[in-house]
Scaffold this motif. Structure first.
Motif, mmCIF file in Angstrom:
data_model
loop_
_atom_site.group_PDB
_atom_site.id
_atom_site.type_symbol
_atom_site.label_atom_id
_atom_site.label_comp_id
_atom_site.label_asym_id
_atom_site.label_seq_id
_atom_site.Cartn_x
_atom_site.Cartn_y
_atom_site.Cartn_z
ATOM 1 N N ASP A 1 0.845 -1.194 0.000
ATOM 2 C CA ASP A 1 0.000 0.000 0.000
ATOM 3 C C ASP A 1 0.881 1.244 0.000
ATOM 4 O OD1 ASP A 1 -1.915 1.942 0.256
ATOM 5 O OD2 ASP A 1 -3.041 0.919 1.832
ATOM 6 N N VAL A 2 1.293 1.658 -1.193
ATOM 7 C CA VAL A 2 2.170 2.825 -1.323
ATOM 8 C C VAL A 2 1.460 4.094 -0.867
ATOM 9 C CG1 VAL A 2 3.419 4.274 -2.973
ATOM 10 C CG2 VAL A 2 3.504 1.783 -3.182
ATOM 11 N N ASN A 3 0.166 4.223 -1.164
ATOM 12 C CA ASN A 3 -0.574 5.432 -0.803
ATOM 13 C C ASN A 3 -0.629 5.633 0.708
ATOM 14 O OD1 ASN A 3 -1.142 6.207 -3.450
ATOM 15 N ND2 ASN A 3 -2.937 4.851 -3.548
ATOM 16 N N LEU A 4 -0.733 4.537 1.458
ATOM 17 C CA LEU A 4 -0.762 4.648 2.913
ATOM 18 C C LEU A 4 0.584 5.138 3.438
ATOM 19 C CD1 LEU A 4 -2.348 4.279 5.489
ATOM 20 C CD2 LEU A 4 -1.636 1.888 5.540
ATOM 21 N N ILE A 5 1.665 4.632 2.853
ATOM 22 C CA ILE A 5 2.998 5.087 3.251
ATOM 23 C C ILE A 5 3.146 6.579 2.954
ATOM 24 C CG2 ILE A 5 5.472 4.903 2.741
ATOM 25 C CD1 ILE A 5 4.426 2.658 4.461
ATOM 26 N N LYS A 6 2.629 7.021 1.810
ATOM 27 C CA LYS A 6 2.708 8.445 1.459
ATOM 28 C C LYS A 6 1.905 9.298 2.428
ATOM 29 C CE LYS A 6 3.544 7.655 -3.467
ATOM 30 N NZ LYS A 6 2.990 7.738 -4.841
ATOM 31 N N SER A 7 0.783 8.763 2.901
ATOM 32 C CA SER A 7 -0.009 9.503 3.884
ATOM 33 C C SER A 7 0.757 9.651 5.196
ATOM 34 C CB SER A 7 -1.338 8.779 4.132
ATOM 35 O OG SER A 7 -2.118 8.733 2.960
ATOM 36 N N LEU A 8 1.401 8.559 5.634
ATOM 37 C CA LEU A 8 2.218 8.633 6.843
ATOM 38 C C LEU A 8 3.410 9.569 6.641
ATOM 39 C CD1 LEU A 8 2.278 4.858 7.899
ATOM 40 C CD2 LEU A 8 1.088 6.731 9.059
ATOM 41 N N ALA A 9 3.897 9.649 5.401
ATOM 42 C CA ALA A 9 5.041 10.517 5.113
ATOM 43 C C ALA A 9 4.699 11.980 5.347
ATOM 44 C CB ALA A 9 5.495 10.312 3.668
ATOM 45 N N GLU A 10 3.424 12.355 5.189
ATOM 46 C CA GLU A 10 3.026 13.735 5.444
ATOM 47 C C GLU A 10 3.259 14.120 6.904
ATOM 48 O OE1 GLU A 10 -0.884 14.662 4.155
ATOM 49 O OE2 GLU A 10 -0.535 14.051 2.081
ATOM 50 N N VAL A 11 3.195 13.120 7.791
ATOM 51 C CA VAL A 11 3.492 13.384 9.196
ATOM 52 C C VAL A 11 4.949 13.816 9.341
ATOM 53 C CG1 VAL A 11 3.568 12.381 11.509
ATOM 54 C CG2 VAL A 11 1.759 11.705 9.924
#
Length: 574
Positions: free
Chosen positions: A53-63
């Motif tokens: 799930d690349v999109n989930l990792i990108k969402s966490l990256a915003e943190v």
């Protein structure tokens, strides 16, 4: 595999590969940031496809972005911001406007843009630079408090604020008749946010943090600080302003209260962990196939963007009265395309402002400029120095090295020259004046010079490492030179040039790293002081006396540690 286990696996893969990539980059003497980017490319959708799930990792990256900017806000000095407020606001808007205008004209003339609307859109995309990448690189180099570091970060923060306006305006490019109303709404949102932030920072946040701190519970304090950072970031995201700006303002809310250092210490581990996710997520966007198939076009775009933006920024920084060296380093540092340009690129694709082919070219160009930024920024001081040594340019460039103003008594003699009037320099000047020693201060900050004028302290307004500035400092008749500059490269260059003017000069220099202690000593400095070691020695002195050691024994111990240049207490290299 269960969904929760899938997330843990993805998280482990990204952090593990980032750690490995950072280690390899460090061993190759490259910024760890490059290792994070490479790890994202390898494990991402264009590499070995190890993530579910690349999109989930990108969402966490915003943190990670939020924590990066939050930490910057806590460390950012409002007093320092005031001294560069003109270039922060006027310079940033000028840079955005000139870049957008130039890109619009060039893309239309060369046929890269199908019309004015697409040209303006491309100008907006290319006008932004990367706060996260530049901040991370400056932090690694210990240059966030240098003049060029402060200028870069001030310009970048205003760019982040402008992102909110750009996101509001983009839909209007398809419907120009709505431009006025959309722009008004965007400005209204910014005004609302600033008003709310002022109220919270004055009456709510300080009381809240003090109440949490009074519990003396570290877990509660960390949770409160984390919640503050993310909630303000989410609020700005909801308003359509960048989350970077929200996190930065949240940090500023804490920067002026007594618990700011404690808050920073708590959030740093979180910042570094999630920031690695962010940079790895950028690496995941790099498609090697697109780059290989369009290598010539992308290479041309990278060169055009980085040289064009550097030229614009160079002219702006010089126009605001800063030295050529500061202007060059600043222009080399923020001439990339920002990570939030990815957001504008995606919005542009969704709105039909660009085709999928142009989107992929922009994506590749943006990613490459971000990868090149740490390398470019690390070599910026060296490149600036070499450029100022080109024979046919020397006479022309010397006018940028001349002192802007000075106030030196004609009879000055047996004085102490203090290079740098920051927090360390101010303390040194106060000590010297308290003991009756004549002082001459060199600094390149208008705010610092105004302070010196008010207190009638002799000064030279200019770069302390400039030959033309040092020639005015009467080094041949000076008793000593104290170097308290925040920039390691300027410290080394200053020593070299000072000894050419006065070989027997007594020099006491501030060291920024362990390695620099021996380097500055070998260059001729009589004493090299490492602030962190000195703080540790003072704490150790109090501790040993508390434990019953005699004052004389402790004094001799500390004297011996200083005499061998802290060798016995330096951290062991692995």
């Amino acid at each position: 595999m269960a969904a929760e286990h899938s997330l843990i696996l993805d998280f482990t893969i990204v952090l593990g590969s980032a750690a490995l990539g950072g280690y390899v980059a460090n061993r190759l003497r490259q910024p760890v940031l490059l290792g994070y980017l490479a790890s994202g490319l390898i494990v991402g959708p264009f590499g070995f496809k190890l993530l579910n799930d690349v999109n989930l990792i990108k969402s966490l990256a915003e943190v990670g972005v939020a924590f990066l900017l939050f930490a910057l806000g806590v460390e950012f000095s409002l007093a320092e911001l005031k001294r560069i407020k003109d270039i922060a606001i006027k310079g940033s808007l000028l840079q955005i406007g000139l870049t957008a205008t130039l890109v619009t004209l060039v893309t239309i003339m060369l046929g890269w843009a199908s019309g004015l609307t697409q040209g303006i859109y491309l100008g907006a995309v290319l006008s932004l630079s990367s706060t996260a990448v530049v901040l991370k690189t400056l932090t690694e180099r210990g240059e966030t408090n240098t003049l060029h570091g402060q200028i870069m970060l001030a310009i970048l923060i205003v760019q982040d604020l402008a992102l909110g306006v750009m996101l509001a305006i983009l839909p209007a490019l398809k419907e120009p008749e709505n431009l006025g109303s959309l722009l008004g709404i965007a400005l209204l949102k910014i005004i609302v946010f600033v008003a709310v932030a002022l109220v919270l920072s004055r009456w709510v946040i300080p009381r809240f943090i003090r109440s949490i701190a009074a519990t003396e519970n570290n877990e509660l304090f960390l949770l409160a600080v984390t919640a503050l950072c993310l909630s303000v970031a989410l609020f700005t995201g909801y308003l359509g302003i960048s989350i970077e700006m929200g996190a930065f303002v949240a940090g500023l809310m804490l920067s002026e209260i007594e618990y700011s250092d404690q808050a920073l210490a708590k959030v740093l581990p979180l910042r570094d962990t999630f920031a690695s996710l962010f940079f790895a997520s950028i690496g995941m966007l790099i498609d090697p196939g697109i780059i290989v198939n369009n290598f010539g076009t992308i290479l041309g775009l990278v060169i055009l963007v980085m040289l064009g933006k550097a030229a614009i920024i160079l002219g702006i920084v010089l126009k605001f009265g800063y030295s050529l060296k500061t202007a060059l380093i600043t222009s080399f540092g923020i001439n990339q395309i920002g990570e939030f340009s990815f957001v504008l690129e995606l919005v542009g694709l969704d709105l039909g402002l660009i085709s999928n082919d142009i989107y992929l070219l922009l994506l590749g160009t943006t990613a490459i400029t971000l990868v090149l930024t740490p390398i470019w920024l690390n070599n910026a001081p060296f490149l600036a120095h070499k450029l100022t040594q080109i024979p046919f340019l020397v006479k022309y460039l010397q006018r940028f090295e001349q002192p802007k103003s000075l106030s030196i008594p004609e009879t000055i003699n047996s004085h102490v020259v203090v290079a740098g009037y920051g927090r360390v320099g101010q303390v040194i000047v106060n000590i010297l004046q308290g003991q009756g020693y004549p002082v001459l201060v060199i600094d390149n900050s208008e705010a610092a010079i105004q302070n010196l004028r008010n207190h009638q302290v002799p000064y030279i307004f200019g770069d302390a490492d400039s030959e033309l500035v040092l020639e005015k400092a009467h080094l041949a008749t000076a008793k000593a030179l104290v170097v308290a500059l925040p920039d390691p490269a300027s410290t080394r260059l200053l020593l070299k040039r000072a000894f050419l003017i006065s070989p027997g000069l007594e020099v006491i220099a501030r060291s920024h790293t362990d390695q620099e202690i021996d380097l500055l000593t070998n260059m001729g400095a009589k004493e090299v002081v490492q602030p962190e070691f000195e703080a540790a020695l003072e704490v150790g002195r109090h501790l040993l006396i508390t434990l019953g050691e005699s004052e004389s024994h402790v004094r001799n111990l500390i004297y011996n540690i200083r005499a061998d240049r802290y060798v016995s207490i330096r951290p062991q290299k692995i």
